[in-house]
Write an enzyme that holds these catalytic residues in place. Structure first.
Site, PDB file in Angstrom:
ATOM      1  N   ALA A 233     -54.929  34.255 -24.096  1.00  0.00           N
ATOM      2  CA  ALA A 233     -53.720  34.641 -23.363  1.00  0.00           C
ATOM      3  C   ALA A 233     -52.667  35.221 -24.297  1.00  0.00           C
ATOM      4  O   ALA A 233     -52.488  36.440 -24.370  1.00  0.00           O
ATOM      5  CB  ALA A 233     -53.168  33.431 -22.609  1.00  0.00           C
ATOM      6  N   ASP A 258     -58.586  34.464 -29.316  1.00  0.00           N
ATOM      7  CA  ASP A 258     -58.494  35.923 -29.343  1.00  0.00           C
ATOM      8  C   ASP A 258     -57.086  36.376 -29.703  1.00  0.00           C
ATOM      9  O   ASP A 258     -56.866  37.544 -30.002  1.00  0.00           O
ATOM     10  CB  ASP A 258     -58.888  36.492 -27.967  1.00  0.00           C
ATOM     11  CG  ASP A 258     -58.922  38.004 -27.942  1.00  0.00           C
ATOM     12  OD1 ASP A 258     -59.537  38.588 -28.853  1.00  0.00           O
ATOM     13  OD2 ASP A 258     -58.335  38.603 -27.015  1.00  0.00           O
ATOM     14  N   GLU A 263     -49.482  38.493 -35.293  1.00  0.00           N
ATOM     15  CA  GLU A 263     -50.484  39.562 -35.218  1.00  0.00           C
ATOM     16  C   GLU A 263     -49.912  40.850 -35.784  1.00  0.00           C
ATOM     17  O   GLU A 263     -48.723  41.123 -35.600  1.00  0.00           O
ATOM     18  CB  GLU A 263     -50.926  39.768 -33.759  1.00  0.00           C
ATOM     19  CG  GLU A 263     -51.694  38.581 -33.180  1.00  0.00           C
ATOM     20  CD  GLU A 263     -52.226  38.860 -31.775  1.00  0.00           C
ATOM     21  OE1 GLU A 263     -52.097  40.021 -31.307  1.00  0.00           O
ATOM     22  OE2 GLU A 263     -52.768  37.941 -31.154  1.00  0.00           O
ATOM     23  N   HIS A 281     -57.833  40.074 -30.805  1.00  0.00           N
ATOM     24  CA  HIS A 281     -57.120  40.440 -29.568  1.00  0.00           C
ATOM     25  C   HIS A 281     -57.920  41.483 -28.772  1.00  0.00           C
ATOM     26  O   HIS A 281     -57.450  42.582 -28.458  1.00  0.00           O
ATOM     27  CB  HIS A 281     -55.727  40.976 -29.881  1.00  0.00           C
ATOM     28  CG  HIS A 281     -54.746  40.756 -28.763  1.00  0.00           C
ATOM     29  ND1 HIS A 281     -53.432  40.417 -28.965  1.00  0.00           N
ATOM     30  CD2 HIS A 281     -54.887  40.809 -27.407  1.00  0.00           C
ATOM     31  CE1 HIS A 281     -52.810  40.286 -27.803  1.00  0.00           C
ATOM     32  NE2 HIS A 281     -53.679  40.530 -26.843  1.00  0.00           N
ATOM     33  N   LEU A 282     -59.128  41.088 -28.396  1.00  0.00           N
ATOM     34  CA  LEU A 282     -60.037  41.993 -27.687  1.00  0.00           C
ATOM     35  C   LEU A 282     -60.051  41.774 -26.182  1.00  0.00           C
ATOM     36  O   LEU A 282     -60.858  42.380 -25.481  1.00  0.00           O
ATOM     37  CB  LEU A 282     -61.466  41.804 -28.218  1.00  0.00           C
ATOM     38  CG  LEU A 282     -61.711  42.088 -29.704  1.00  0.00           C
ATOM     39  CD1 LEU A 282     -63.175  41.826 -30.050  1.00  0.00           C
ATOM     40  CD2 LEU A 282     -61.316  43.513 -30.044  1.00  0.00           C
ATOM     41  N   ALA A 284     -58.535  42.778 -23.619  1.00  0.00           N
ATOM     42  CA  ALA A 284     -58.502  43.951 -22.731  1.00  0.00           C
ATOM     43  C   ALA A 284     -59.347  45.101 -23.256  1.00  0.00           C
ATOM     44  O   ALA A 284     -59.294  46.200 -22.720  1.00  0.00           O
ATOM     45  CB  ALA A 284     -57.060  44.416 -22.558  1.00  0.00           C
TER      46      ALA A 284
END
Length: 531
Positions: A233, A258, A263, A281-282, A284
């Protein structure tokens, strides 16, 4: 003149074509978002800005964006947009919260499988030529309790997929009703109960003051021994340092992340732990999702620039294209009512009270409120609009209240606006007739029927003979033509008002001569944007 949109990050050709098909001029420069100096040089030429995550929309950039009306983010997160600065500048900020729901939910499920069966580590071991079959003992998902924190759009899809895997799903979400939970086939629980019972915990909430660090050190200590935690999330929802300690101790059996508190994440307490799966952060990052959000943002921005529809805005009440067609005349009326009072009021405003009666009471009142407030604020701040007006009102400490009621009079619907200052209250009401033209129907409690024009003149006087002649004669002598003339009075011989619709603004000499007659208590020229 056609609106102009700048696309400063990578969007698909199909998204670019949507803008073109709607008659919008498009400047597609997908690498420009990384060049903030060049972007600042040209941003003033555009009505819309379509971005992904590379473009940073700062307060400094917005100062250069003199014509910008809307920013569209292809994706959910808008951390790269200064929303407060955009609101003050009157720029709508939109995102696309639905285009990547399935993709993100699927990634959470994939991460759950990966951590349950130690797939990444087993893959690396096998690639290295080892055959460590006994080392990678996993657990089944079937029959396990999945605790879902946040059962909204994405969380709801995760619940559905997990039930298909024969998991027992429990959910913590303050906004989830019992009836909805029953329909979803999940058990609604409190957070402490979820922590004690769940074999797997997955988070699907936005980052807010309420959700920040929702899995704190104290919360993590309450979890069931052997729990596995998945976060696809937002970074910052979990105390990563505390989680790392619990992973090392064995209290938490595994984690799959994720997203991270910082970041891009080049360092993190969770990195290099054998029972942790990490991805950059995959959530999407599928071709389908990237295409979906690109098409969605192009549609939303086009709908706003062409039809005035506001969809998935973060700083403005949403209004669909269908609503915009029906509400358009009422939005204009609300703005005219606010403008009338704003032009009539010189002292500081304490409160704005808005009454909606009849058919209009069932409409999108939040959007109408914005129009009223914008109209009132325009006298002191000509650049204010529906987006920035509520921000300006809040900064000035103005209280805004709304009342809606069933049809109570001769009109199918009407809007009444009352402004409260230290010295007085001032009110005006209006309606929209079948010709879709806004009308003023009451001022200061006196009934009238006045069409709204670009140039108007408002006067008050004692109800005595000769006022019409004085107004007509003085204006005519000074070359001011009257298009429409409306009179009203409280009672014979009492207070009377006149509202004149003029072909042009009354010149100063005409106003001076009217004042010199001594017949009028108040003489106020007014202007309205009736385009």
């Amino acid at each position: 003149m056609a609106p102009k949109v700048l696309i400063s990050d990578a969007l698909s050709d199909a998204a670019v074509q949507i803008f073109k098909d709607r008659g919008i001029e498009v400047d597609f420069q997908p690498a420009l978002g990384k060049d903030k100096e060049k972007l600042a040089e040209i941003i003033g030429n555009y009505d819309g800005l379509a971005i992904r995550s590379a473009t940073k929309v700062t307060a400094a950039l917005l100062e250069k964006a003199t014509n910008l009306k809307v920013i569209g983010r292809a994706g959910i997160g808008v951390d790269n947009v200064d929303k407060d600065a955009a609101s003050k500048k009157g720029v709508i900020v939109m995102n696309t919260p639905f285009g990547n729901m399935i993709t993100t939910a699927e990634h959470a499920i994939a991460m759950m499988f990966a951590v349950a069966r130690q797939i990444p580590e087993a893959s690396a071991s096998t690639h290295a030529g080892k055959w460590e079959k006994s080392k990678f003992m996993g657990v089944e998902l079937t029959g396990k309790v999945l605790g879902v924190i946040g059962a909204g759009n994405i969380g709801g899809i995760v619940c559905d997929r997990a039930r298909g895997l024969k998991m027992k799903v429990i959910a913590y979400d303050p906004f989830l009703g019992e009836e909805k939970a029953d329909k979803m086939g999940v058990e609604k629980v409190e957070l402490d109960d979820l922590l004690k019972r769940a074999d797997f915990i997955t988070l699907h909430v936005p980052m807010t003051e309420q959700t920040k660090n929702i899995l704190s050190r104290e919360a993590l200590a309450k979890t069931k021994p052997g729990v596995r935690i998945i976060n696809c999330a937002r970074g910052g929802l979990v105390d990563e340092e505390a989680l790392a300690e619990l992973l090392k101790s064995g209290h938490v059996a595994g984690a799959a992340f994720d997203v991270f508190s910082q970041e891009p994440a080049t360092e993190n307490a969770l990195f290099n732990l054998p029972n942790v799966v990490c991805t950059p952060h995959l959530g999407a990052s599928t071709s389908e999702a990237q295409e979906n959000v690109a098409l969605q943002v192009a549609e939303q921005m086009s709908n706003y620039l062409i039809d005035g529809a506001v969809e998935n805005a973060l700083n403005m009440p949403s209004m669909t294209a269908e609503e915009a067609k029906v509400m358009g005349p009422w939005v204009k009326l609300a703005g005219h009512l606010g403008s009338f009072i704003g032009q009539m009021t010189d002292e500081p405003i304490k409160a704005i009270n808005i009454l909606y009666d009849g058919v209009v009471s069932q409409m999108n009142l939040a959007a109408l409120n914005c129009s009223v407030v914008a109209g009132i604020m325009k006298k002191s701040n000509p650049d204010v609009n529906l987006v920035s007006a509520p921000v300006v009102a809040k900064e000035r400490g103005i209280q805004i209240s709304t009342t809606n009621q069933d049809k109570s009079g001769a009109f199918d619907g009407y809007v009444k606006v009352t402004v409260v200052t230290e010295k007085r209250e001032r009110s005006i009401a209006g309606t929209v007739f079948s010709d879709h033209k806004p009308r003023f129907i009451q001022i200061k409690g006196i009934n009238i029927d006045a069409e709204v024009g670009s140039h108007m003149l408002y006067t008050t006087n004692e109800d005595v003979p000769g006022i019409i002649g004085t107004l007509g004669g003085t204006l005519g002598k000074n070359g001011v033509n009257i298009a429409n003339f409306t009179l009203g009075r409280a009672a014979a011989g009492g207070e009377a008002i006149a509202l004149l619709y003029l072909d042009e603004a009354p010149n100063p000499v005409a106003l001076q001569e009217l004042a010199a007659t001594g017949a009028f208590r108040q003489i106020q020229p007014l202007t309205f944007d009736v385009a």
